[in-house]
Design a protein around this motif. Structure first.
Motif, PDB file in Angstrom:
ATOM      1  N   LYS A 233      -0.170  11.063   6.863  1.00  0.00           N
ATOM      2  CA  LYS A 233       0.196  12.061   5.852  1.00  0.00           C
ATOM      3  C   LYS A 233      -0.911  12.211   4.816  1.00  0.00           C
ATOM      4  O   LYS A 233      -1.265  13.313   4.404  1.00  0.00           O
ATOM      5  N   ARG A 234      -1.461  11.073   4.382  1.00  0.00           N
ATOM      6  CA  ARG A 234      -2.548  11.116   3.399  1.00  0.00           C
ATOM      7  C   ARG A 234      -3.775  11.803   3.979  1.00  0.00           C
ATOM      8  O   ARG A 234      -4.484  12.527   3.280  1.00  0.00           O
TER       9      ARG A 234
ATOM     10  N   ARG B 275       0.822  -1.214   0.000  1.00  0.00           N
ATOM     11  CA  ARG B 275       0.000   0.000   0.000  1.00  0.00           C
ATOM     12  C   ARG B 275       0.849   1.253   0.000  1.00  0.00           C
ATOM     13  O   ARG B 275       0.465   2.282  -0.559  1.00  0.00           O
ATOM     14  N   ILE B 276       2.022   1.178   0.639  1.00  0.00           N
ATOM     15  CA  ILE B 276       2.865   2.376   0.741  1.00  0.00           C
ATOM     16  C   ILE B 276       4.242   2.166   0.116  1.00  0.00           C
ATOM     17  O   ILE B 276       5.097   3.052   0.185  1.00  0.00           O
TER      18      ILE B 276
ATOM     19  N   GLY C 166       5.787   2.832   9.770  1.00  0.00           N
ATOM     20  CA  GLY C 166       5.770   3.440   8.443  1.00  0.00           C
ATOM     21  C   GLY C 166       4.377   3.515   7.857  1.00  0.00           C
ATOM     22  O   GLY C 166       4.002   4.505   7.231  1.00  0.00           O
ATOM     23  N   VAL C 167       3.583   2.456   8.076  1.00  0.00           N
ATOM     24  CA  VAL C 167       2.210   2.421   7.557  1.00  0.00           C
ATOM     25  C   VAL C 167       1.363   3.515   8.199  1.00  0.00           C
ATOM     26  O   VAL C 167       0.663   4.270   7.520  1.00  0.00           O
TER      27      VAL C 167
ATOM     28  N   LEU D  13       6.665   0.149   1.070  1.00  0.00           N
ATOM     29  CA  LEU D  13       7.704   0.056   2.096  1.00  0.00           C
ATOM     30  C   LEU D  13       8.252  -1.366   2.168  1.00  0.00           C
ATOM     31  O   LEU D  13       7.493  -2.323   2.273  1.00  0.00           O
TER      32      LEU D  13
ATOM     33  N   ASN E 158       2.355   6.274   9.741  1.00  0.00           N
ATOM     34  CA  ASN E 158       2.832   7.609   9.333  1.00  0.00           C
ATOM     35  C   ASN E 158       2.329   7.984   7.947  1.00  0.00           C
ATOM     36  O   ASN E 158       1.924   9.124   7.708  1.00  0.00           O
ATOM     37  N   GLU E 159       2.361   7.021   7.022  1.00  0.00           N
ATOM     38  CA  GLU E 159       1.928   7.304   5.657  1.00  0.00           C
ATOM     39  C   GLU E 159       0.440   7.617   5.596  1.00  0.00           C
ATOM     40  O   GLU E 159       0.017   8.550   4.912  1.00  0.00           O
TER      41      GLU E 159
END
Length: 354
Positions: free
Chosen positions: A346-347, A317-318, A339-340, A320, A342-343
């Motif tokens: 952000k979206r 999905r991201i 990481g998931v 990573l 955080n992404e």
């Protein structure tokens, strides 16, 4: 943004003043403590921002009056450090001010099913359950198995379990979807890599205030418990199947010590599944963009690949990739989850600014 932060800080101080009187009723005190805990991190971060901003202002005023070159250089270095820190703090404050998912603080029911790959898919479902169990230990969460169908060669055809603790849904809600594994199965004599899958579904636990499921709308059936391969393991009808007639939602439980225990666990599962169905309908109404921001993956969506020969985990999905599969399978799920999360945050920020 800063007007909102001022109001939040003011409200936080009001709560502290009320609590400090020592004359608050228990019910109100509980509500105030919960509200205070919910905004404490934001207030702490905002106060740090104000403190650093004030220090930055003082340094800039000092540098205008200072003639000593060495002192100016030292002050400039501190100014640069503070400006970087303030910029980072502002980004953190933006995330803290994002609308909260009302389910984030809830416990969850997780269902893992072996999918493509037969026995290997079931074995991988077992590995995923172990991974989530280890992660729950590190987070000091509690796991309670609600229903199990074991695979004939090990692992699980299906397993449903409750995860209880602090902010469980906020961490695990991104796990729904298809998890793919690439490895050499123990039954493979030629050493060939096989690809198998297991599906994960994460549902917030339904509370009585969330949704009303009446026993009048539920059909109650009993049957004999079964083990791996479907063979009967007892002759008493202690296993329970519940059907919510309005939504045609069906759940089963057979691992309790009695029919009564299975009935109670099945009803908890049923309420959670009906609530999840209600949430999915809401997301569909809100559109695909909102679904993407929330990050509640469809069960058919391939979200992650676990490549054993290369010790690699990739979240599709991201985009990573983490070369720490061994650690992740031992419960270090934060290596990929951070990481998931955080992404998706952000979206969400980008979605708000459109």
């Amino acid at each position: 943004m800063f007007d909102r932060l001022e109001l939040i800080e003011k409200r936080y101080q009001e709560i502290q003043d009320i609590l400090s009187t020592g004359t608050v009723e228990v019910k109100l005190m509980t509500e105030l403590l919960k509200e205070s805990a919910g905004i404490a991190k934001t207030v702490e971060k905002y106060r740090l921002y104000k403190e650093n901003s004030e220090e930055l202002k003082d340094l800039k005023e000092m540098i205008e009056l200072e003639s000593d070159r060495e002192m100016i250089d030292m002050a400039q270095g501190e100014i640069d450090r503070l400006e970087d820190l303030i910029e980072k703090t502002v980004e953190e404050l933006k995330i803290l001010l994002l609308p909260k998912d009302p389910n984030d603080d809830k416990n969850v029911v997780v269902e893992i099913k072996g999918a493509a790959g037969g026995d290997e898919g079931n074995l991988f479902a077992g590995d995923l359950f172990r991974m989530y169990s280890r992660f729950a230990e590190t987070m000091k969460w509690k796991i309670e198995v609600l229903n199990v169908m074991e695979g004939s060669m090990g692992g699980f055809t299906s397993i449903e379990f409750m995860v209880s603790g602090d902010h469980v849904y906020s961490q695990l809600k991104y796990e729904s979807g298809t998890h793919r594994v690439q490895r050499v199965p123990s039954t493979e004599s030629q050493g060939r890599i096989h690809t198998s899958t297991a599906t994960v579904l994460v549902m917030p636990e339904a509370e009585d205030l969330d949704i009303d499921v009446s026993w009048n709308d539920v059909r109650f059936d009993t049957f004999n418990s079964s083990g791996p391969g479907g063979q009967s393991v007892n002759t008493t009808k202690s296993a329970v199947r519940l059907t919510h007639i309005p939504t045609n939602t069906v759940v089963s439980c057979q691992d309790g010590k009695s029919q009564h225990e299975n009935r109670d666990q099945a009803f908890r599962l049923l309420k959670t599944r009906v609530y999840d169905k209600f949430l999915q309908e809401q997301l569909e109404k809100e559109g695909a963009e909102r679904q993407a921001l929330v990050g509640r993956g469809d069960r058919s969506e391939k979200i992650r690949t676990y490549n054993y020969p290369q010790n690699r985990v990739t979240d599709h999905r991201i985009g990573l990739t983490v070369q720490r599969l061994d650690a992740i399978m031992e419960g270090r799920l934060e290596l990929i989850l951070e990481g998931v999360i955080n992404e998706f945050q952000k979206r969400q920020l980008l979605g708000e600014t459109k």
